[in-house]
Design a protein around this motif. Structure first.
Motif, PDB file in Angstrom:
ATOM      1  N   GLU B 118       0.841  -1.195   0.000  1.00 19.50           N
ATOM      2  CA  GLU B 118       0.000   0.000   0.000  1.00 19.50           C
ATOM      3  C   GLU B 118       0.884   1.255   0.000  1.00 19.50           C
ATOM      4  O   GLU B 118       0.619   2.212  -0.738  1.00 19.50           O
ATOM      5  CB  GLU B 118      -0.858  -0.063   1.264  1.00 19.50           C
ATOM      6  N   LEU B 119       1.955   1.223   0.790  1.00 21.07           N
ATOM      7  CA  LEU B 119       2.869   2.373   0.838  1.00 21.07           C
ATOM      8  C   LEU B 119       3.484   2.642  -0.522  1.00 21.07           C
ATOM      9  O   LEU B 119       3.727   3.782  -0.898  1.00 21.07           O
ATOM     10  CB  LEU B 119       4.013   2.109   1.824  1.00 21.07           C
ATOM     11  N   ARG B 120       3.762   1.541  -1.226  1.00 17.15           N
ATOM     12  CA  ARG B 120       4.439   1.700  -2.510  1.00 17.15           C
ATOM     13  C   ARG B 120       3.464   1.985  -3.639  1.00 17.15           C
ATOM     14  O   ARG B 120       3.845   2.054  -4.809  1.00 17.15           O
ATOM     15  CB  ARG B 120       5.225   0.435  -2.829  1.00 17.15           C
ATOM     16  N   GLY B 121       2.175   2.076  -3.313  1.00 15.37           N
ATOM     17  CA  GLY B 121       1.189   2.422  -4.327  1.00 15.37           C
ATOM     18  C   GLY B 121       0.832   1.277  -5.256  1.00 15.37           C
ATOM     19  O   GLY B 121       0.349   1.503  -6.369  1.00 15.37           O
ATOM     20  N   VAL B 122       1.054   0.042  -4.809  1.00 13.57           N
ATOM     21  CA  VAL B 122       0.632  -1.107  -5.612  1.00 13.57           C
ATOM     22  C   VAL B 122      -0.900  -1.138  -5.636  1.00 13.57           C
ATOM     23  O   VAL B 122      -1.548  -0.914  -4.611  1.00 13.57           O
ATOM     24  CB  VAL B 122       1.176  -2.414  -4.984  1.00 13.57           C
TER      25      VAL B 122
END
Ligand SMILES: Nc1ncnc2c1ncn2[C@@H]1O[C@H](COP(=O)(O)OP(=O)(O)O)[C@@H](O)[C@H]1O
Ligand SMILES: [Mg+2]
Lengths: 257, 286
Positions: B118-122
């Protein structure tokens, strides 16, 4: 059979004992008054108070007054959150600020702010604004202190998880610090709304304005003793419902923590 | 150590090039007479796909070393090289699992595990799919919607492990992940870890104070001394793979445990004497 009855006993018994003690105390008071041990001109008969309750509700426009008080409570409460949570977060974020201000905020919580009401009357007049501003200030201290406490209580290992994932400052705030502080922020909201309700009713009483507080003031000035006590009982009843609702809301908002 | 610097120029590779190099790492806390040397000139390396354990008594500097390798303590001397880069700050190739319980209590299992993605925007679909995969891998399939408070300590630690694995770190770094668990759970979880490590060919560095756990899981064990924390000895564990917790009953296992205990015993008793001394100092009545 005895086992099946026990949950009812454990839940029902305390309520029954509680109700019985309240009735017992008032019964005793009634008896003492009727026997002349306690002066009837100082304390009205509990039965008279009970009978006045209906009169108060029907004749004194209680619903409109409640609406007014509720409006002031909700406005004050919302402002308390809107102002208190950011200040609490700022106190956590900047340690020097916290060291400089935390004691002052705690002092604010302890100060009898109502005494400053003439000052606010001068600034805002005899209006809802005065009631709201004073109540916001009253509710602010627990909101700020609990918010800061919530941030401080974030477990260091969760912050380390964030660092190991190379989270940015704003990700760290919104995804770790804030959710971790939320339970104590809710506690702060409950406490400050409690303070706010007390303050709103108290100031309405003091400046003789608008809602439920003024009703008590009015009745007292008319020397309607049973009516005054009935109004006080009514306010207590409303407060109890309000506190219980806040508590329920607090637990409901954070299941399984 | 010098072979790292030369690695790019050497074409004939005998042993695989280490993925993680710890070279003369030194860390002292404080100054003056109260200073504590937590880690003293520690050197060892970890090769790709290898499972290495660092073992030592409590207080010998293991967590300090863990924090240095993980990049949480960048004020150290010596070098930690991860895939050739000196570690100063968390390195993307390293995934950490902490000793303390570290799941997010406000997220369910699925959202905990999907967190790094989620942090990496997946995208949502992909991140949930990958989270599901790693939840199954640690044996928590069916618990996706549970909150951490509804799980046992062992299950929560598996959630943490899955959350670290979901980023597919090149190196898995764990600090006493099973310390709070009972012995049976520890053995079974050890099986899970072995199986995952073999499946993923996961390079792993495990920090532990538990002897059976270290022998059960490792290819090599680095034994540390107590105060200052130095490397006492490195032991290769030549137990057959695939390995399960049944290995604990074998004679070879017992031999390794006895051998390492002989080294560790002296250190542990020094640590114990130290702790007793401190308790006596703190509580004069006792
Ligand atoms: N932040 C710190 N400040 C001062 N001393 C520390 C700090 N962290 C650890 N130490 C000391 O360093 C030594 C090693 O600690 P640690 O790395 O936690 O050991 P272990 O994980 O092996 O139990 C201990 O004596 C501890 O008191
Ligand atoms: Mg430790």
């Amino acid at each position: 059979m005895a086992r099946a009855a026990s949950p009812l006993m454990t839940r029902g018994l305390p309520i029954a004992v509680g109700a019985a003690s309240v009735i017992g105390v008032f019964g005793l008071l009634e008896a003492l008054l009727r026997l002349g041990v306690v002066n009837r001109y100082i304390v009205p008969l509990p039965s008279d108070v009970l009978l006045s309750l209906e009169r108060i509700i029907v004749e004194e426009n209680v619903l409109a007054r409640m609406r007014e008080t509720a409006y002031e409570v909700v406005m004050s409460g919302l402002f308390t959150i809107l102002v208190g949570v950011p200040i609490g977060a700022a106190l956590y974020r900047w340690r020097p600020l916290r060291r400089a201000l935390e004691d002052w905020v705690a002092a604010l919580a302890a100060a009898p702010l109502v005494l400053a009401f003439p000052l606010f009357l001068v600034m805002f007049g005899r209006s809802s604004t005065t009631v709201i501003v004073m109540s916001v200030i009253t509710g602010l201290a627990p909101m700020i202190l609990k918010t800061t406490e919530g941030f401080v209580a974030t477990r260091p290992v969760l912050i380390n998880v964030g660092k190991s994932l190379k989270m940015t400052d704003s990700q760290m705030f919104w995804k770790i610090l804030f959710p971790s502080a939320l339970p104590l922020i809710f506690t702060g909201i409950r406490l400050s709304w409690t303070f706010v309700l007390i303050s709103v009713v108290g100031i309405e009483f003091l400046i003789n304005l608008g809602g439920l507080g003024q009703l008590i003031n009015d009745l007292a000035e008319r020397y309607d003793l049973p009516g005054t006590y009935a109004a006080i009982c009514f306010v207590i009843l409303v407060s109890v419902v309000f506190f219980v609702a806040l508590e329920r809301l607090e637990t409901w908002l954070q299941p399984s923590r | 150590m010098s072979n790292v610097a030369n690695a790019s120029t050497v074409t004939t590779v005998a042993a695989p090039k280490p993925q993680l190099v710890i070279d003369k790492v030194f860390k002292r806390f404080g100054d003056g007479p109260g200073a504590v040397v937590a880690v003293d000139q520690v050197s060892f390396d970890v090769r790709p796909g290898e499972f290495v354990a660092v073992i030592g008594p409590s207080g010998c500097g293991k967590s300090t070393l863990f924090n240095i390798i993980g990049g949480l303590l960048d004020d150290y001397s010596g070098d930690v090289l991860c895939e050739g880069d000196r570690v100063a700050g968390p390195h993307p190739a390293i995934g950490m699992v902490f000793q303390e319980e570290s799941t997010f209590p406000w997220r369910n299992v699925l959202d905990n595990v999907a967190f790094p993605l989620e942090l990496r925007g997946v995208g949502k679909a992909e991140r949930l799919e990958r989270a599901h995969h790693f939840i199954d891998l640690v044996g928590l399939g069916g618990f996706e919607k549970r909150m951490p408070s509804e799980l046992s300590g062992g299950m929560r630690q598996r959630v943490s492990i899955a959350r670290t694995l979901v980023s597919q770190p090149h190196i898995l770094l764990m600090d006493e992940p099973f310390a709070a668990l009972d012995e049976q759970t520890r053995l079974l979880l050890g099986d899970k870890i072995t199986q995952i490590q073999q499946d993923l060919k996961q390079t792993t560095l495990l920090i532990t104070h538990n002897l059976t756990e270290a022998v059960q899981l490792s290819d090599r064990i680095v034994v540390m001394t107590y105060r200052p924390g130095r490397v006492k000895r490195t032991v290769s564990i030549d137990l057959p793979r695939p390995r399960t917790s049944d290995v604990v009953s074998s004679a070879a296992f017992g031999k390794y445990v006895a051998e390492i205990w002989a080294d560790l015993r002296e250190e542990a008793s020094r640590g114990m004497a130290d702790a007793e001394g401190r308790t006596r100092g703190a509580a004069p009545r006792g």
